[in-house]
Design an enzyme around this catalytic site. Structure first.
Site, mmCIF file in Angstrom:
data_model
loop_
_atom_site.group_PDB
_atom_site.id
_atom_site.type_symbol
_atom_site.label_atom_id
_atom_site.label_comp_id
_atom_site.label_asym_id
_atom_site.label_seq_id
_atom_site.Cartn_x
_atom_site.Cartn_y
_atom_site.Cartn_z
ATOM 1 N N HIS A 303 40.077 43.010 39.553
ATOM 2 C CA HIS A 303 39.084 42.303 38.734
ATOM 3 C C HIS A 303 37.851 41.952 39.571
ATOM 4 O O HIS A 303 36.713 42.256 39.189
ATOM 5 C CB HIS A 303 39.754 41.043 38.167
ATOM 6 C CG HIS A 303 38.857 40.120 37.405
ATOM 7 N ND1 HIS A 303 39.100 39.747 36.095
ATOM 8 C CD2 HIS A 303 37.721 39.462 37.757
ATOM 9 C CE1 HIS A 303 38.150 38.919 35.689
ATOM 10 N NE2 HIS A 303 37.298 38.723 36.684
ATOM 11 N N GLU A 304 38.085 41.326 40.717
ATOM 12 C CA GLU A 304 36.946 40.837 41.511
ATOM 13 C C GLU A 304 36.133 41.989 42.110
ATOM 14 O O GLU A 304 34.905 41.941 42.101
ATOM 15 C CB GLU A 304 37.441 39.895 42.617
ATOM 16 C CG GLU A 304 38.109 38.618 42.091
ATOM 17 C CD GLU A 304 37.225 37.802 41.156
ATOM 18 O OE1 GLU A 304 35.981 37.867 41.286
ATOM 19 O OE2 GLU A 304 37.772 37.104 40.279
ATOM 20 N N HIS A 307 33.502 43.486 39.882
ATOM 21 C CA HIS A 307 32.270 42.715 39.643
ATOM 22 C C HIS A 307 31.100 43.128 40.535
ATOM 23 O O HIS A 307 29.938 42.925 40.176
ATOM 24 C CB HIS A 307 32.523 41.220 39.881
ATOM 25 C CG HIS A 307 33.126 40.495 38.712
ATOM 26 N ND1 HIS A 307 32.718 40.683 37.419
ATOM 27 C CD2 HIS A 307 34.094 39.545 38.668
ATOM 28 C CE1 HIS A 307 33.420 39.886 36.619
ATOM 29 N NE2 HIS A 307 34.267 39.188 37.352
ATOM 30 N N ASP A 316 32.241 39.193 32.715
ATOM 31 C CA ASP A 316 33.413 38.552 32.121
ATOM 32 C C ASP A 316 33.081 38.250 30.664
ATOM 33 O O ASP A 316 32.604 37.172 30.337
ATOM 34 C CB ASP A 316 33.760 37.259 32.875
ATOM 35 C CG ASP A 316 34.336 37.539 34.254
ATOM 36 O OD1 ASP A 316 35.203 38.430 34.353
ATOM 37 O OD2 ASP A 316 33.919 36.879 35.215
#
Ligand SMILES: [Zn+2]
Length: 353
Positions: A303-304, A307, A316
């Site tokens: 997820h990170e 970004h 998000d």
């Protein structure tokens, strides 16, 4: 007359400083004389007022309320070890900045040292408490101005890196060519190395799925919505974006200098600055998460990394599995730009084809 008085007061001040210096003693005790790989390095610090009057010590010269200065001298196999903690610029102290110690009273604090000093290399460590002399405190109180020191103690540390390794900010390991840490204890570093392995495996598995499956199955449909082209990378705009994003996430795990910072105490999982690759700040929820599976440590790293602007530049739009599944059904163009959608596709729990 005047010069005589000055001389007298100078002698008195000196006498005061010496008395205050001896009034508070520091005792240092390791919780364990030897710690294994992946264990934290803890010492107990006890300050005792051995005098018959109340003494006042600047709070930041003590570990009470957290270590905010290099309060220890740490050596590994005889050589000094770098302090990695914070250094604070402060205004001159006021009375409120002093900790009061009643006559014969003690305060004790346990301190984890491996997040504050570079202690991830195996070796024989010696640790001594050492806070240099401080300016005189406010006239109204008996303030400790002399240095605060303890006798040295010995701790054997089995670190992530072998004995004799050059200590370096980006200490490399075989598993992770560029993995480095900030403010992470030895135990956290060990757990993070496993989390990076888990995230890297998820990215590789996702990349393989997208590159080889045709047509995409329920796994793609659930997290990114209807497939808008054959074999992603060639035609459909959305599936091409998903394919390119996972290629970039896999590349980041495998070839980029990843740095993980453990200084965050916020309740959520983690955060990044999208314009500042490749530093990930992990927070409280991260440490309560499983290694793999839904909302796991490995998935959080997927997820990170998604970004970062130079990786996939995701946003998000929604958080959580049901929100991400809903987004795939109703707004697939946003699902392919949603960080949790990449996480859940990568975690693939429960498994879908
Ligand atoms: Zn996010």
């Amino acid at each position: 007359m005047t010069s005589y008085r000055r001389a007298t007061s100078a002698v008195l001040v000196l006498g005061f400083a010496q008395a205050a210096c001896a009034a508070v003693t520091v005792d240092l005790a390791p919780l364990r004389p030897a710690v294994g790989r992946g264990d934290d390095v803890q010492v107990r610090v006890t300050l005792t007022n051995t005098s018959s009057v109340a003494q006042h010590v600047l709070r930041w010269r003590t570990p009470q309320g957290g270590v905010e200065a290099p309060l220890f001298e740490v050596r590994r196999d005889g050589a000094p070890v770098r302090y990695l903690g914070i250094q604070v610029k402060r205004a001159p102290p006021t009375a409120a900045d002093y900790l009061r110690l009643a006559p014969n009273a003690s305060v004790t604090q346990t301190v984890e040292l491996s997040a504050l000093y570079e202690m991830n290399v195996t070796g024989a460590y010696t640790v001594r408490y050492h806070s240099p002399a401080a300016p005189q405190g406010p006239a109204a109180m008996q303030a400790v101005a002399g240095e605060l020191t303890s006798a040295p103690v010995s701790i054997w540390v089995e670190g992530r890196l072998p004995r004799g390794s050059k200590s370096a900010p980006a200490a490399a390991t075989a598993a992770s060519p560029g993995l480095a840490f900030s403010k992470c204890s030895n135990a956290q570093q060990e757990q993070l190395a496993a989390a990076v392995d888990a995230g890297r495996a998820m990215a590789a598995d996702s990349h393989a799925y997208l590159a080889t499956r045709q047509p995409y199955g329920a796994r793609y449909l659930t997290w990114f919505g209807a497939q808008d082209g054959q074999r992603g990378a060639q035609d459909g705009q959305r599936s091409a974006q998903v394919g390119a994003s996972f290629t970039a996430i896999k590349d980041a795990f495998e070839t980029r200098p990843l740095r993980i910072d453990c200084g965050c105490n916020a309740p959520y999982y983690a955060y990044v600055y999208p314009a500042q690759p490749y530093t990930v700040y992990v927070c409280k929820a991260f440490w309560g998460a499983p290694l793999t599976g839904t909302d796991s440590r490995g998935g959080t790293l997927v997820h990170e990394l998604s970004h970062f602007d130079v990786v996939a530049g995701t946003d998000d739009h929604v958080y959580g599995q049901s929100g991400a599944a809903e987004l795939a059904r109703t707004a697939p163009a946003r699902a392919v730009d949603n960080a949790d959608s990449y996480e859940y596709f990568g975690e693939n729990t429960p498994p879908l084809q």
